[in-house]
Design a protein around this motif. Structure first.
Motif, PDB file in Angstrom:
ATOM      1  N   ASN A  64      -1.127   7.078   1.339  1.00  0.00           N
ATOM      2  CA  ASN A  64      -1.759   7.524   2.464  1.00  0.00           C
ATOM      3  C   ASN A  64      -3.203   7.997   2.056  1.00  0.00           C
ATOM      4  N   VAL A  98       8.253  10.031  -0.451  1.00  0.00           N
ATOM      5  CA  VAL A  98       7.214   9.816   0.547  1.00  0.00           C
ATOM      6  C   VAL A  98       6.558  11.324   0.724  1.00  0.00           C
ATOM      7  N   SER A 156       3.025   6.337   1.142  1.00  0.00           N
ATOM      8  CA  SER A 156       3.738   6.135   2.085  1.00  0.00           C
ATOM      9  C   SER A 156       4.857   5.407   2.837  1.00  0.00           C
ATOM     10  N   GLU A 157       5.117   4.959   3.753  1.00  0.00           N
ATOM     11  CA  GLU A 157       6.294   4.927   3.553  1.00  0.00           C
ATOM     12  C   GLU A 157       6.841   3.680   2.487  1.00  0.00           C
ATOM     13  N   GLU A 158       5.859   2.619   2.408  1.00  0.00           N
ATOM     14  CA  GLU A 158       6.106   1.679   2.074  1.00  0.00           C
ATOM     15  C   GLU A 158       6.257   1.334   0.165  1.00  0.00           C
ATOM     16  N   ASN A 188       0.808  -1.148  -0.128  1.00  0.00           N
ATOM     17  CA  ASN A 188      -0.079   0.251   0.257  1.00  0.00           C
ATOM     18  C   ASN A 188       1.082   1.193   0.252  1.00  0.00           C
ATOM     19  N   THR A 190      -1.142  11.212  -0.579  1.00  0.00           N
ATOM     20  CA  THR A 190       0.360  11.299  -1.030  1.00  0.00           C
ATOM     21  C   THR A 190       0.804   9.565  -0.197  1.00  0.00           C
TER      22      THR A 190
END
Length: 891
Positions: free
Chosen positions: A303, A316, A309-311, A300, A307
């Motif tokens: 966010n 990021v 995400s860290e993934e 995923n 935006t």
């Protein structure tokens, strides 16, 4: 005639604003719109509830005018008419407005607790909610305002929660992680029906992925390069011989350098693009299905606010569309961007916020629709529930046969909170209950842990989709889940008036709920309105600035004028090409009616008493014709209502009043000499007919009809047109022979007017008329009609007659009408004029024939152009023949 009309002069001008306020206040004071169950047959309509914070727009005007017409007619027909108004809490729209208001005050939603936010939301609702219902009163909407319902009312809310619990206990509601439509602006899930697909100009990015351990690359095309960050496979068709050597190998996702398997699946179309597909299971519905089949990793990379995400590893915190621009540059610099081409495709937008939606894997609540929807499909297809127009059945069937499970959870605070309570970290560590106390007991039983406390429970943060409450509308407005008396009386409702774009949002789901909880249809008929468009064909909207303010229209043209303008141009299911001139026409119609009635009152004798009657003079052709026309129209209007052709019905009433009554009947009923008063008997009949006309008009134009009806005769304090008896068709009062005779006389009068205009004769010039007819006796008996409308010095009627020399003529059915002109015009000048016209037409025909005799033109010109020339030839030859016959008459 009541004293107010006899002794007080009616105002010269019709003032709608004063009259509309007066009568609406009167109707409300007398409680004419309120309904309670009794021994009458009910006629029930539930309003499509507008957003609680909404204001009146043109679509509301059209929809509610149609509802009011149906309800007012039913009320006059003796039904116990009940039109239930109300508003919808509109979770997404209302929360967005509250958040915007808080932001303007320097407050973030994230800084508030849920309870604090709800206080602000209720404050907003109490301040702005219901404005639209007050505006509908200006339109004349005859709702039972005592029954006004709000989908967040306490009892209504209880029915929503109980329905959720019931469906959950039946196994028809479940919780699961599935692909959903995500609105990054509202930060909530959307159902498929809340996504609008728009054709947009996009870019197609061709990106190459290296095959692991080789110098080989495969090229993949995508419109969303930012989703490369979430790729977990490359997919090829197992039958594609171009890529057989790649079976079992891996590819390297560019930039993130992630090794992913190259999987085989016949889902891939070998003919489309390069035949290679990037797979992003968390961000595409079809990719998710591939991921499930091939047990792929799910990343995923985005966010809730759109935006990264860290993934996603790279970019990021950057917005998805900013990333799209940047990643293209980076791919190019890395040597992975092959080409970029212009591309047109359909992109999903949020129906509420108009932002591009994102497919997203998310844990949500769902309604299993397949089994629930079967009765709703069957009972529309077999016409137990009728759609008007019926063409919408096919659209409905297609959706219902392909129905998907309904995502009903929304990541919002304003709305009905989902009654699920969690007591642990496990996937099934939750219970569904009506209260926290009940939930605790269930949780203790389910977990086997009697030591659980209320502090161990946490209620689900999400609220239910707004449509999950409004699908209960026809039941819950009558408190139908808890009290039986009213719902058993009013349900099923009669007519639902709505727009086709919410056929699946609302109509289908109400039908589903009706069969699930009442075992029967929620309504018998669905009338689909069209979309109100401007003269350029664009949908009217505030954003385009092409929509007038409905209240401004009412202020300018009166509610009746606007109602007529809306109805005049809107067949069921067809879009309304709105033009303000239609409202102007409605206003002029009001003035025409007002002036006609005022003319009658000005010709009353103050010393006489008048009593409206429909008992006519049986020897008077005009009375018999007018009575017949009223009855004919009653029958035709009834047929139009049965088939939901309301605009046709109004046009018939309009023509009956304007053309038949005002332009013909009143003109023939008035005294022969200027200044004389009406004969009392004739005035009584005219008033009686006017009274019937106002009854027919009332559902469409309630204010002016009520005003005049109250003037026509003395009424008691409790009498009102809106509750008077609807006119009934009387076959014995349709005199076909008299209709035919009067229509022939009408055509004769019209022909005489045309002859005067063509020959330049003054309307006051006395003319001689000769009529060749086999109906001499009846024409002689009614010669006074022609004489009253035309300056005629003599009439001669015979069954055998030669056309007089130097005369104009007209053919009316089998009758021939002649007007000798020798004493009225300069014959030589007329012959000269006709000869010039003959010469002109012959020249015109020569040019047309020249084209048609030219094989090159006939063979190569467009068919429409050639046919147009043939039409010119036909019309020209007919005109030439007529002119030559006229010239011969003058020789």
């Amino acid at each position: 005639m009541k004293e107010a009309a006899k002794n007080k002069e009616i105002p010269a001008q019709y003032n709608p604003s004063n009259i509309e306020t007066k009568w609406y206040d009167y109707w409300m004071k007398e409680n004419y719109f309120h309904s309670t169950p009794d021994d009458r047959e009910p006629f029930t309509v539930v309003i499509p509830p507008p957003n609680v914070t909404g204001v009146l727009h043109m679509g509301h005007m059209l929809n509610n005018t149609i509802q009011d017409v149906l309800v007012r007619k039913a009320r006059m027909q003796g039904f116990n008419a009940c039109w239930v108004p109300g508003t919808d809490h509109a979770s997404i729209a209302t929360e967005a407005k509250v958040v915007r208001k808080l932001r303007e005050e320097g407050i973030k939603k994230s800084d508030l607790s849920r309870d604090e936010f709800m206080e602000h939301a209720w404050e907003w609702t109490h301040k702005h909610g219901g404005i639209i219902l007050e505006q509908l009163k200006k339109l004349g909407a005859s709702c039972d305002w005592d029954r006004t319902t709000f989908t967040m009312d306490e009892k209504y809310s209880e029915s929503v929660i109980d329905t959720f619990i019931d469906l959950f206990n039946k196994g028809k509601i479940y919780r699961g992680a599935r692909m959903i439509n995500w609105d990054p602006a509202a930060k909530t899930a959307l159902s498929d029906e809340e996504v609008i697909h728009k054709e947009v100009n996009s870019k197609l990015y061709h990106v190459r992925y290296q095959v692991e351990g080789t110098d080989e690359y495969v090229t993949i095309a995508t419109t969303r390069p930012e989703t490369i960050l979430g790729d977990t496979a490359v997919c090829i068709n197992p039958n594609d011989e171009r890529y057989t050597h790649l079976h079992g190998k891996k590819a390297i996702v560019p930039l993130v350098n992630r090794e992913v398997p190259i999987i085989l699946d016949d889902y891939v179309d070998m003919e489309f693009g390069t035949g290679c597909l990037k797979v992003t299971p968390a961000h595409d519905v079809n990719d998710y299905d591939l991921g499930e089949r091939h047990n792929l990793e799910t990343i995923n990379m985005m966010n809730a606010d759109g935006t990264i995400s860290e993934e996603g590893e790279l970019y990021v915190g950057m917005d998805r569309f900013d990333v799209r621009k940047q990643i293209v540059k980076d791919l190019d610099e890395a040597g992975n961007l092959v080409e970029v081409e212009d591309y047109q495709n359909k992109v999903g937008y949020s129906e509420r916020t108009d932002v591009v939606i994102e497919p997203r894997l998310s844990l949500q609540w769902w309604v299993a629709m397949k089994e629930l929807s079967q009765p709703a499909l069957e009972n529309v297809m077999n016409d137990n529930i009728q759609f008007h127009p019926a063409k919408f059945k096919n659209t409905y069937r297609h959706w219902m046969e392909n129905v998907r499970d309904w995502c009903i959870s929304r990541q919002l605070w304003w709305g009905h909170r989902i009654p699920a309570y969690y007591y642990g970290e496990g996937e099934n560590d939750f219970v569904v209950a009506k209260s926290a106390e009940e939930a605790l007991k269930l949780a203790q039983e389910k977990s086997g842990n009697a030591s659980l406390t209320a502090a161990d429970l946490k209620q689900d943060e999400d609220v239910l989709d707004t449509w999950f409450s409004s699908w209960l509308w026809p039941i819950s407005v009558f408190d139908g889940f808890y009290e039986k008396d009213e719902v058993d009386y009013y349900y099923p409702t009669n007519d639902l008036v709505t727009a086709p774009e919410i056929m699946f949002f609302w109509v289908a789901r109400m039908i589903i709920a009706g069969y699930e909880y009442r075992g029967e249809m929620p309504f018998k008929n669905v009338y689909y309105t069209g979309i109100v468009r401007d003269k350029q064909g664009r949908k009217m909207s505030k954003s385009l600035g092409n929509s007038p303010d409905p209240l401004d229209l009412i202020a300018q043209y009166g509610a009746d004028g606007v109602r007529m303008g809306m109805l005049f141009a809107t067949p069921a299911g067809n879009d309304l090409p709105f033009d303000e001139k239609l409202c102007e026409q409605g206003s002029k119609f009001c003035n025409k009616i007002w002036n006609a009635f005022r003319f009658l009152t000005m010709n009353m004798d103050e010393n006489e008493t008048y009593t409206p009657t429909m008992v006519i003079d049986e020897d008077n052709l005009v009375d018999r014709w007018m009575l017949s026309r009223i009855n004919q129209t009653i029958k035709e209007v009834e047929d139009d209502f049965q088939n939901y052709r309301l605009n046709d019905a109004l046009k018939k009433v309009y023509s009956l009043i304007w053309d038949d009554f005002c332009d013909w009947y009143i003109e023939l009923a008035k005294p022969n000499n200027y200044g004389d008063k009406f004969d009392v008997a004739k005035m009584n009949i005219a008033l009686g007919m006017f009274e019937q006309l106002m009854k027919l008009l009332h559902p469409f134009m309630p204010f002016i009809s009520e005003e005049i009806w109250q003037y026509i005769d003395e009424r008691s304090n409790k009498e009102a047109l809106c509750i008077s008896e609807w006119p009934s068709y009387n076959e014995e009062q349709v005199f076909e022979d008299d209709i035919a005779l009067f229509e022939r006389i009408q055509q004769m009068v019209s022909s005489l007017r045309n002859i005067r205009a063509e020959m330049g004769l003054s309307p006051k010039a006395d003319i001689e008329i000769q009529i060749k007819s086999d109906d001499a006796e009846r024409l002689n008996d009614n010669y006074w009609i022609i004489r009253k409308l035309q300056s005629v010095k003599s009439l001669y009627i015979a069954s055998v007659m030669e056309k007089p020399k130097a005369s104009a003529s007209a053919l009316i059915d089998k009758d021939e009408l002649y007007v000798p002109l020798a004493d009225l015009i300069d014959v030589d000048k007329e012959k000269e004029r006709i000869q010039k016209e003959i010469t002109r037409v012959e020249g015109f025909l020569k040019g047309v024939n020249g084209k048609l005799n030219n094989a090159n033109f006939v063979d190569n010109a467009p068919d429409a152009v050639v046919q147009n020339e043939r039409n010119k030839k036909r019309d020209g030859e007919a005109n030439l023949e007529k002119l030559k016959a006229q010239l011969k008459d003058f020789e």
